[in-house]
Design a protein around this motif. Structure first.
Motif, PDB file in Angstrom:
ATOM      1  N   ARG A 134       1.291  -1.076  -6.133  1.00  0.00           N
ATOM      2  CA  ARG A 134       1.261  -2.014  -7.247  1.00  0.00           C
ATOM      3  C   ARG A 134       2.571  -1.999  -8.041  1.00  0.00           C
ATOM      4  O   ARG A 134       3.146  -3.049  -8.351  1.00  0.00           O
ATOM      5  CB  ARG A 134       0.092  -1.676  -8.167  1.00  0.00           C
ATOM      6  N   ALA A 135       3.060  -0.809  -8.379  1.00  0.00           N
ATOM      7  CA  ALA A 135       4.272  -0.706  -9.193  1.00  0.00           C
ATOM      8  C   ALA A 135       5.482  -1.292  -8.464  1.00  0.00           C
ATOM      9  O   ALA A 135       6.327  -1.966  -9.070  1.00  0.00           O
ATOM     10  CB  ALA A 135       4.537   0.750  -9.565  1.00  0.00           C
ATOM     11  N   LEU A 136       5.561  -1.041  -7.161  1.00  0.00           N
ATOM     12  CA  LEU A 136       6.689  -1.563  -6.387  1.00  0.00           C
ATOM     13  C   LEU A 136       6.653  -3.089  -6.311  1.00  0.00           C
ATOM     14  O   LEU A 136       7.687  -3.756  -6.457  1.00  0.00           O
ATOM     15  CB  LEU A 136       6.679  -0.978  -4.975  1.00  0.00           C
ATOM     16  N   SER A 137       5.478  -3.646  -6.079  1.00  0.00           N
ATOM     17  CA  SER A 137       5.380  -5.106  -5.974  1.00  0.00           C
ATOM     18  C   SER A 137       5.661  -5.774  -7.317  1.00  0.00           C
ATOM     19  O   SER A 137       6.321  -6.816  -7.372  1.00  0.00           O
ATOM     20  CB  SER A 137       3.991  -5.509  -5.459  1.00  0.00           C
ATOM     21  N   LEU A 138       5.192  -5.172  -8.395  1.00  0.00           N
ATOM     22  CA  LEU A 138       5.431  -5.745  -9.715  1.00  0.00           C
ATOM     23  C   LEU A 138       6.908  -5.726 -10.080  1.00  0.00           C
ATOM     24  O   LEU A 138       7.470  -6.734 -10.514  1.00  0.00           O
ATOM     25  CB  LEU A 138       4.622  -4.985 -10.770  1.00  0.00           C
ATOM     26  N   SER A 139       7.560  -4.566  -9.912  1.00  0.00           N
ATOM     27  CA  SER A 139       8.972  -4.475 -10.303  1.00  0.00           C
ATOM     28  C   SER A 139       9.841  -5.370  -9.430  1.00  0.00           C
ATOM     29  O   SER A 139      10.823  -5.957  -9.908  1.00  0.00           O
ATOM     30  CB  SER A 139       9.448  -3.016 -10.230  1.00  0.00           C
ATOM     31  N   LEU A 140       9.496  -5.502  -8.138  1.00  0.00           N
ATOM     32  CA  LEU A 140      10.278  -6.359  -7.252  1.00  0.00           C
ATOM     33  C   LEU A 140      10.172  -7.824  -7.660  1.00  0.00           C
ATOM     34  O   LEU A 140      11.182  -8.516  -7.821  1.00  0.00           O
ATOM     35  CB  LEU A 140       9.809  -6.192  -5.805  1.00  0.00           C
ATOM     36  N   THR A 141       8.956  -8.302  -7.834  1.00  0.00           N
ATOM     37  CA  THR A 141       8.782  -9.728  -8.142  1.00  0.00           C
ATOM     38  C   THR A 141       9.272 -10.067  -9.543  1.00  0.00           C
ATOM     39  O   THR A 141       9.936 -11.094  -9.747  1.00  0.00           O
ATOM     40  CB  THR A 141       7.303 -10.133  -7.994  1.00  0.00           C
ATOM     41  N   ILE A 142       8.988  -9.200 -10.518  1.00  0.00           N
ATOM     42  CA  ILE A 142       9.426  -9.458 -11.892  1.00  0.00           C
ATOM     43  C   ILE A 142      10.948  -9.482 -11.977  1.00  0.00           C
ATOM     44  O   ILE A 142      11.527 -10.224 -12.774  1.00  0.00           O
ATOM     45  CB  ILE A 142       8.834  -8.410 -12.850  1.00  0.00           C
ATOM     46  N   ASP A 203       3.948  -0.483   4.680  1.00  0.00           N
ATOM     47  CA  ASP A 203       4.192  -1.330   3.520  1.00  0.00           C
ATOM     48  C   ASP A 203       5.317  -0.782   2.666  1.00  0.00           C
ATOM     49  O   ASP A 203       6.173  -1.540   2.175  1.00  0.00           O
ATOM     50  CB  ASP A 203       2.919  -1.442   2.676  1.00  0.00           C
ATOM     51  N   SER A 204       5.342   0.529   2.473  1.00  0.00           N
ATOM     52  CA  SER A 204       6.387   1.145   1.655  1.00  0.00           C
ATOM     53  C   SER A 204       7.764   0.943   2.273  1.00  0.00           C
ATOM     54  O   SER A 204       8.738   0.679   1.565  1.00  0.00           O
ATOM     55  CB  SER A 204       6.105   2.643   1.485  1.00  0.00           C
ATOM     56  N   PHE A 205       7.841   1.047   3.578  1.00  0.00           N
ATOM     57  CA  PHE A 205       9.121   0.817   4.255  1.00  0.00           C
ATOM     58  C   PHE A 205       9.552  -0.642   4.099  1.00  0.00           C
ATOM     59  O   PHE A 205      10.736  -0.934   3.862  1.00  0.00           O
ATOM     60  CB  PHE A 205       8.997   1.174   5.733  1.00  0.00           C
ATOM     61  N   THR A 206       8.602  -1.568   4.202  1.00  0.00           N
ATOM     62  CA  THR A 206       8.922  -2.988   4.030  1.00  0.00           C
ATOM     63  C   THR A 206       9.431  -3.258   2.627  1.00  0.00           C
ATOM     64  O   THR A 206      10.371  -4.040   2.426  1.00  0.00           O
ATOM     65  CB  THR A 206       7.686  -3.850   4.312  1.00  0.00           C
ATOM     66  N   PHE A 207       8.830  -2.599   1.622  1.00  0.00           N
ATOM     67  CA  PHE A 207       9.311  -2.756   0.251  1.00  0.00           C
ATOM     68  C   PHE A 207      10.749  -2.253   0.106  1.00  0.00           C
ATOM     69  O   PHE A 207      11.553  -2.849  -0.618  1.00  0.00           O
ATOM     70  CB  PHE A 207       8.397  -2.010  -0.725  1.00  0.00           C
TER      71      PHE A 207
END
Length: 555
Positions: A134-142, A203-207
């Motif tokens: 969740r934290a990775l997806s939020l910081s990336l998109t924001i 997923d973590s590697f893709t991020f």
């Protein structure tokens, strides 16, 4: 696998929405023109910027709307609010229609609401589709919200480099077009499911790959945007930016290809535990266990508690502090917590003051004699805000090597802001203005992005859409107070200009360092208060973070 590819398409759609809906960042690009057309003072112009930020005070309405309407409909509500809010302002600034000041104020308010509603839609999409990251997806998109000004500058220069009013037209139209493009992935959202540990690792590697691509995009916009002064070069650079934004579309294919390749390799050379993970599966299970049913009970039966008896001050400081992450807080519980108000003050005196600086950047550059380079200053602030937002993912990438509570990272991120304001108070050179703009952009960008994850961790992930919108009510309050301070100081030093506008009224223009000197000193002192508040929040929440980390390491 189809569900996995769909969730990555959701992420790409969210990136696009964020990249093209940060329309508040380009206010300073057309604010001087709007001021002249309306024939208003700096104080009245400040009220218009406050109106845009005041839209965030109604951000909770978007969270409530999601309880009754599908997510895609809330997204289009946001798009049409922006269409009317910015579109009618564009007609005013083009002298095609004439509206009284109060109606222009309401249009700015509507435009501000649209930005906040878009943000809520993106937060919910990330939290629903990436619970383990969740934290990775939020910081990336924001973070992509921070490149909006740079993208709009490229688009504007590609169409007509000499027109500042074009920004309003683009602000009205592009978010609606982006919503139409993002509609299909949103309608095809995959159902929520329990992910195995190997999928979380992939997923973590893709991020990680996406973050590298985001850094390349930010550097591209920051370093090459200054070359877009003519239409032909701007079109070439815009094409490159669109390609960089489109590259994540290959993610579904990459997911399929990696899975197929892994199966082929494992059929010949079986490996165990071949994963790359920023979020351990056991840690995810531990987090769910700690959160439980959201009633706040922990293993010691007490999630509040007063710790220690070593003195009155210590008792008061530790009173009812959080001792467990992830407890769900209702709005009533939220406003009763000391930790929330420390967090609120840190945001108000740290991140929000960066917004006021951005809103006043046009007049600051003009008063210091650098107005001809305004586009480069706006792009610098926007790009540094982008990198600050990306840096908010540092706790997730570094926690296996150097664990530090996310509230501690927040406190560190607020350090550059007072330094920047005192630097501006000391000298009005172009170098100082650029350095300070970069520092404020980095600091405020980090706060904007990290705040969503911090709110989720401290006050519960399921309540984020409402609780975070309660938190950001500090933005219109801060924007009003800080902008009012700046406007009063500016107008007190302003002299009546001889430039006659279409409104036949005189614009008040202030030139020289005196226009913002006292404002920079006051803003620097206020940002120091935010820094102190953030360190107090870190001190109170540190045990909860380290307790979570100890339990994770124990497994």
């Amino acid at each position: 696998m189809v569900g996995q590819s769909r969730k990555w398409m959701i992420l790409v759609a969210t990136i696009w929405i964020q990249a093209f809906t940060g329309t508040n960042f380009d206010f300073s690009s057309y604010s001087s023109t709007l001021k002249n057309v309306l024939g208003i003072s700096q104080l009245q112009l400040n009220y218009l910027s406050v109106a845009s930020d005041m839209g965030k005070a109604f951000g909770w309405c978007s969270g409530v709307s999601l309880m009754y309407f599908p997510l895609w409909s809330v997204m289009f509500m946001a798009a049409f609010m922006g269409l009317f809010g910015y579109g009618l302002q564009w007609l005013v600034i083009q002298n095609l229609i004439s509206l009284p000041y109060i109606l222009v104020f309401l249009l700015c308010l509507m435009a501000g609401c649209s930005i906040c509603w878009f943000n809520t839609v993106c937060y919910v999409l990330c939290i629903r589709n990436f619970p383990a990251n969740r934290a990775l997806s939020l910081s990336l998109t924001i973070s992509f919200n921070g490149v909006s000004a740079a993208l709009y500058t490229l688009i504007s220069n590609a169409i007509n480099p000499s027109s500042n009013t074009l920004y309003l037209f683009l602000n009205a139209l592009i978010p609606l077009l982006t919503s139409g493009v993002a509609l299909v992935p949103i309608l095809r959202q995959p159902p929520s499911e329990q992910l195995p540990a190997d999928v979380i690792g992939r997923d973590s590697f893709t991020f990680l790959v996406l973050y590298i691509l985001a850094v390349i995009t930010g550097l591209y916009l920051l370093l090459l945007n200054s070359l877009s002064s003519d239409a032909s070069s701007a079109r070439i650079l815009l094409s490159g930016a669109i390609i960089l934004l489109a590259l994540p579309l290959g993610l579904p294919g990459i997911v399929y290809a990696r899975e197929w390749g892994r199966r082929c390799i494992e059929s010949v050379f079986p490996f165990d535990n071949l994963t790359f993970s920023l979020v351990e599966h056991d840690e995810l299970e531990l987090f769910k266990e700690l959160v439980g049913d959201g009633n706040g009970t922990s293993s010691n039966g007490n999630s509040y508690g007063v710790i220690g008896n070593e003195g009155c001050f210590k008792k008061m400081f530790q009173k009812e502090r959080l001792t467990m992450l992830g407890q769900e807080h209702s709005a009533k519980m939220l406003v009763q917590r000391w930790d929330f108000w420390l967090y609120y003050i840190a945001y108000l005196c740290g991140g929000t003051i960066g917004i006021s600086y951005s809103n006043n950047l046009g007049q600051i550059a003009q008063s210091l004699g650098h107005y001809s380079k305004l586009d480069s200053f706006v792009t610098l602030y926007s790009s540094c805000s982008f990198f600050g937002r990306l840096l908010s993912a540092a706790p997730d990438f570094l926690r296996n090597k150097v664990y530090f509570a996310r509230t501690g990272w927040l406190a560190v991120a607020l350090v550059p802001t007072p330094i920047a304001f005192f630097l501006l108070a000391a000298t009005g050179s172009e170098t100082a203005l650029r350095a300070s703009t970069a520092l404020i952009g980095l600091s405020s960008g980090y706060v904007f992005s990290a705040a969503v994850s911090i709110t989720s961790e401290l006050f519960g992930p399921n309540s984020t859409s409402v609780n975070h919108n309660i938190l950001i009510t500090n933005i219109p309050i801060g924007s009003l107070l800080y902008g009012l301070l700046a406007a009063i100081e500016y107008d007190s030093h302003a002299e009546s200009s001889s430039l006659q506008q279409n409104s036949l009224e005189e614009a008040m223009i202030c030139m020289g360092r005196k226009c913002y000197l006292q404002t920079f000193i006051w803003w620097g002192c206020i940002s120091l208060l935010g820094l102190v508040s953030s360190f107090m929040l870190f001190s109170r929440t540190k045990p909860a973070y380290y307790r979570f980390e100890r339990n994770r390491n124990r497994i």
